[in-house]
Structures are given as C-alpha cells and as structure tokens.
Write a protein that holds these residues in place. Structure first.
Motif, PDB file in Angstrom:
ATOM      1  N   LEU A 171       0.953   0.400  -0.272  1.00 14.48           N
ATOM      2  CA  LEU A 171       0.715  -0.860  -1.022  1.00 14.48           C
ATOM      3  C   LEU A 171      -0.315  -1.613  -0.478  1.00 14.48           C
ATOM      4  O   LEU A 171      -0.629  -2.066  -1.958  1.00 14.48           O
ATOM      5  CB  LEU A 171       2.006  -1.765   0.012  1.00 14.48           C
ATOM      6  CG  LEU A 171       1.897  -3.507  -0.412  1.00 14.48           C
ATOM      7  CD1 LEU A 171       2.145  -3.330  -2.222  1.00 14.48           C
ATOM      8  CD2 LEU A 171       2.809  -4.220   0.497  1.00 14.48           C
ATOM      9  N   PHE A 172      -0.912  -1.013   0.183  1.00 13.34           N
ATOM     10  CA  PHE A 172      -2.335  -1.594   0.732  1.00 13.34           C
ATOM     11  C   PHE A 172      -3.192  -0.515   0.538  1.00 13.34           C
ATOM     12  O   PHE A 172      -4.922  -0.406   0.117  1.00 13.34           O
ATOM     13  CB  PHE A 172      -2.411  -2.177   1.805  1.00 13.34           C
ATOM     14  CG  PHE A 172      -1.813  -3.437   2.213  1.00 13.34           C
ATOM     15  CD1 PHE A 172      -2.057  -4.216   1.707  1.00 13.34           C
ATOM     16  CD2 PHE A 172      -0.711  -3.094   2.814  1.00 13.34           C
ATOM     17  CE1 PHE A 172      -1.358  -5.632   1.832  1.00 13.34           C
ATOM     18  CE2 PHE A 172      -0.223  -4.292   3.005  1.00 13.34           C
ATOM     19  CZ  PHE A 172      -0.489  -5.298   2.693  1.00 13.34           C
ATOM     20  N   GLY A 173      -2.782   0.541   0.198  1.00  8.51           N
ATOM     21  CA  GLY A 173      -3.629   2.347  -0.121  1.00  8.51           C
ATOM     22  C   GLY A 173      -4.323   1.687  -0.990  1.00  8.51           C
ATOM     23  O   GLY A 173      -5.504   2.778  -1.212  1.00  8.51           O
ATOM     24  N   VAL A 174      -4.430   1.138  -1.823  1.00  6.84           N
ATOM     25  CA  VAL A 174      -4.984   1.069  -3.490  1.00  6.84           C
ATOM     26  C   VAL A 174      -6.157   0.283  -3.129  1.00  6.84           C
ATOM     27  O   VAL A 174      -7.551   0.866  -4.044  1.00  6.84           O
ATOM     28  CB  VAL A 174      -4.227   0.659  -4.552  1.00  6.84           C
ATOM     29  CG1 VAL A 174      -2.915   1.419  -4.661  1.00  6.84           C
ATOM     30  CG2 VAL A 174      -3.752  -0.651  -4.172  1.00  6.84           C
ATOM     31  N   LEU A 175      -6.573  -0.805  -1.818  1.00  3.63           N
ATOM     32  CA  LEU A 175      -7.426  -1.561  -1.992  1.00  3.63           C
ATOM     33  C   LEU A 175      -8.672   0.094  -1.279  1.00  3.63           C
ATOM     34  O   LEU A 175      -9.258   0.271  -1.252  1.00  3.63           O
ATOM     35  CB  LEU A 175      -7.363  -2.046  -0.547  1.00  3.63           C
ATOM     36  CG  LEU A 175      -6.433  -3.427  -1.488  1.00  3.63           C
ATOM     37  CD1 LEU A 175      -6.194  -3.793   0.108  1.00  3.63           C
ATOM     38  CD2 LEU A 175      -6.079  -4.121  -2.505  1.00  3.63           C
ATOM     39  N   PRO A 234     -11.957  -0.118   0.538  1.00  2.00           N
ATOM     40  CA  PRO A 234     -12.583  -0.063   1.618  1.00  2.00           C
ATOM     41  C   PRO A 234     -13.119  -1.924   2.242  1.00  2.00           C
ATOM     42  O   PRO A 234     -12.202  -2.268   3.776  1.00  2.00           O
ATOM     43  CB  PRO A 234     -13.518   0.709   2.244  1.00  2.00           C
ATOM     44  CG  PRO A 234     -13.085   1.825   1.246  1.00  2.00           C
ATOM     45  CD  PRO A 234     -12.547   1.751   0.170  1.00  2.00           C
ATOM     46  N   ALA A 235     -13.591  -2.357   1.714  1.00  2.00           N
ATOM     47  CA  ALA A 235     -14.226  -3.144   2.017  1.00  2.00           C
ATOM     48  C   ALA A 235     -13.428  -4.333   1.781  1.00  2.00           C
ATOM     49  O   ALA A 235     -12.857  -5.330   2.595  1.00  2.00           O
ATOM     50  CB  ALA A 235     -15.508  -4.127   1.321  1.00  2.00           C
ATOM     51  N   THR A 236     -12.242  -4.413   1.143  1.00  2.00           N
ATOM     52  CA  THR A 236     -11.362  -5.066   0.939  1.00  2.00           C
ATOM     53  C   THR A 236     -10.162  -5.210   1.748  1.00  2.00           C
ATOM     54  O   THR A 236      -9.470  -5.892   2.742  1.00  2.00           O
ATOM     55  CB  THR A 236     -10.554  -5.373  -0.368  1.00  2.00           C
ATOM     56  OG1 THR A 236     -11.402  -5.199  -1.573  1.00  2.00           O
ATOM     57  CG2 THR A 236      -9.319  -5.962  -0.874  1.00  2.00           C
ATOM     58  N   LEU A 237      -9.703  -3.887   2.705  1.00  2.00           N
ATOM     59  CA  LEU A 237      -8.996  -3.208   3.467  1.00  2.00           C
ATOM     60  C   LEU A 237      -9.712  -3.934   4.684  1.00  2.00           C
ATOM     61  O   LEU A 237      -8.897  -4.642   5.632  1.00  2.00           O
ATOM     62  CB  LEU A 237      -9.065  -1.836   3.933  1.00  2.00           C
ATOM     63  CG  LEU A 237      -7.946  -1.910   3.092  1.00  2.00           C
ATOM     64  CD1 LEU A 237      -8.380   0.556   2.869  1.00  2.00           C
ATOM     65  CD2 LEU A 237      -6.583  -1.288   3.021  1.00  2.00           C
ATOM     66  N   GLU A 238     -11.277  -4.170   4.757  1.00  2.00           N
ATOM     67  CA  GLU A 238     -11.126  -4.397   6.157  1.00  2.00           C
ATOM     68  C   GLU A 238     -11.183  -5.771   6.028  1.00  2.00           C
ATOM     69  O   GLU A 238     -10.855  -7.151   6.981  1.00  2.00           O
ATOM     70  CB  GLU A 238     -13.455  -4.432   6.446  1.00  2.00           C
ATOM     71  CG  GLU A 238     -13.173  -2.785   7.157  1.00  2.00           C
ATOM     72  CD  GLU A 238     -15.189  -2.338   6.912  1.00  2.00           C
ATOM     73  OE1 GLU A 238     -15.727  -3.525   7.045  1.00  2.00           O
ATOM     74  OE2 GLU A 238     -14.978  -1.556   6.984  1.00  2.00           O
ATOM     75  N   GLU A 239     -11.667  -6.284   5.416  1.00  5.05           N
ATOM     76  CA  GLU A 239     -11.052  -8.581   4.485  1.00  5.05           C
ATOM     77  C   GLU A 239      -9.290  -9.011   5.446  1.00  5.05           C
ATOM     78  O   GLU A 239      -9.577  -9.379   6.543  1.00  5.05           O
ATOM     79  CB  GLU A 239     -11.414  -9.062   3.781  1.00  5.05           C
ATOM     80  CG  GLU A 239     -12.960  -8.629   3.212  1.00  5.05           C
ATOM     81  CD  GLU A 239     -13.972  -8.911   1.858  1.00  5.05           C
ATOM     82  OE1 GLU A 239     -12.035  -9.397   1.211  1.00  5.05           O
ATOM     83  OE2 GLU A 239     -14.422  -9.007   1.499  1.00  5.05           O
ATOM     84  N   VAL A 240      -8.886  -8.157   4.683  1.00  4.02           N
ATOM     85  CA  VAL A 240      -7.711  -7.953   5.039  1.00  4.02           C
ATOM     86  C   VAL A 240      -7.267  -7.614   6.163  1.00  4.02           C
ATOM     87  O   VAL A 240      -6.035  -8.404   6.832  1.00  4.02           O
ATOM     88  CB  VAL A 240      -6.669  -6.863   4.423  1.00  4.02           C
ATOM     89  CG1 VAL A 240      -4.550  -7.126   4.614  1.00  4.02           C
ATOM     90  CG2 VAL A 240      -6.814  -7.872   2.655  1.00  4.02           C
ATOM     91  N   ALA A 241      -7.911  -6.838   6.728  1.00  2.00           N
ATOM     92  CA  ALA A 241      -7.680  -6.395   8.782  1.00  2.00           C
ATOM     93  C   ALA A 241      -8.019  -8.043   9.249  1.00  2.00           C
ATOM     94  O   ALA A 241      -7.413  -8.275  10.145  1.00  2.00           O
ATOM     95  CB  ALA A 241      -8.171  -5.121   8.909  1.00  2.00           C
TER      96      ALA A 241
END
Length: 230
Positions: free
Chosen positions: A15-19, A21-28
C-alpha cells in the motif's frame, strides 16, 4: 520505533511502498505505535473504524463470529501486512474482529491520513483497489473451498498458506508452519477440532506432514498442493 524505522516498514508494504522516501517520512512522523499482547483484541466486528494498522512485529488474525458464538478465521497476517483499511474507506463498521496471535507491534495510520494520501497520489488509489480486490478474491476462494474441497483438502491449503519456506535451497530445512493450534486450524477450515485432529493424523500417517510441537512440518508440499486443488 523511530520515525525512520516506521518509514522503512511502510516502504515494505504494497500500500505505502509506492510513495517516495520523503513522503514516507512525512507519513511516519504522523503515525502512532501500539503494542498488543497475545490474545488481546485490536478492534471488534461491527464497531466504527477510524484507523488502519501495519504489522511491525508479531502476528494478527481476523475472525468473524456468529450470533451463536461460532468462529471463522478469515486470514492471519505478519509483517509487513496492513489490515483494517476497509472501514476507513467507506466510513462504515469493522467487517471482522482483529486479535493478536502473539505479542505484536503495530503502526497506526488514521483515516484522515489515508484519505489525504488517496487524494494526493493516484498510485495509492491503485494499491487500495488491489487490496480490496484481494479481499473479494479471498472471500470467493473461501466460499469455493467450502463447496468443492473436503476438510482434508481445505486443511492442506491452510497448511501451505501458513508455512514459512526456508531459503536454504532444496537440501535445507523443509517448510514449516508458524505456531498454530488445532482449534485455530478448525476455525480456519470450518470443521471441529476433533475432525481436524483426525485429518492431521491421517496426513501424518501418509507421510505428507509431521507434527512438531505447536508447528507442522510439510514433508510433501507437492502432495498437499494436489490435495488443495492447486
């Protein structure tokens, strides 16, 4: 868990693997971490749902219960599976109960965060649609199993799904399930504990499996696949 560890976990999921790295960090940075003990309920069937979960450690099962108290286990998840997203999408109630099979560490994503991602990234929409398609296919498969497979066939299929495949090559250890009880297997295949015990002993006598404590070693996966209709 640190935000970096959470971002790395999210990157492992479909689900989230398409994001990026910067967006992943924001979500995290906007997630929560929840630890649940073995046997603890995470959410209950028919209650409102406003958050979804990603498994960092441990195992979780999704079950449904009838008014008469009968239990059917729909699916069992390990890292990095996501679950609980359906109720977030339609704002409805939970379609199943989630319980920790063993002590589990969960990353919590709120409905607002998921909806924000759906509106901002079309790739996340695609992944959610794939996840929903998977749920429908699983429901169809379970219905088909009840009609066309006998209990040993349904049991063989579940053992194959639960098995961890070693990566040491053909001469390495055989596939073996994680810890599972006969009562849990009965809930998975729609049978009684006694009938599952009989089926397991029959498969063991034929040399297809071997009971090892709380797990089951698959001695002949090819034969189990044949019995499962695969």
């Amino acid at each position: 868990m640190t935000p970096k560890q959470i971002a790395e976990l999210l990157a492992e999921t479909d689900l989230f693997g398409v994001l990026d790295p910067a967006t992943l960090e924001e979500v995290a940075a906007r997630t929560l971490v929840r630890v649940v003990e073995k046997g603890q309920t995470i959410f209950v069937q028919d209650e409102p749902g406003d958050r979804m979960f990603v498994i960092a450690e441990g195992a979780v099962k999704l079950v449904v219960r009838s008014a008469q108290g009968e239990v059917v286990e729909l699916v069992r998840h390990w890292r990095p599976a996501t679950f609980g997203e359906v109720a977030l999408l339609d704002g409805g109630t939970r379609s199943a109960t989630a319980e920790a099979v063993e002590r589990a560490t969960l990353v919590v994503v709120t409905r607002d965060e998921l909806i924000h991602l759906l509106r901002s990234d079309p790739q996340v929409v695609d992944r959610v649609l794939e996840a929903l398609g998977g749920l429908i296919r699983r429901a169809d498969q379970q219905a088909t199993e009840l009609v066309f497979l006998d209990l040993p066939g349904r049991l063989a299929r579940r053992l194959l799904e639960l098995a961890e495949t070693p990566g040491d090559g053909p001469k390495g250890p055989r596939p073996r399930t994680r810890r599972v009880t006969q009562t849990e297997l009965a809930n998975m295949v729609g049978g009684s504990r006694q009938s599952v015990n009989i089926a397991l002993r029959s498969l063991e006598r034929r040399g297809f499996i071997r009971l090892v404590g709380w797990s089951i070693e698959l001695l002949d996966p090819a034969e189990l696949r044949r019995r499962a209709g695969w």
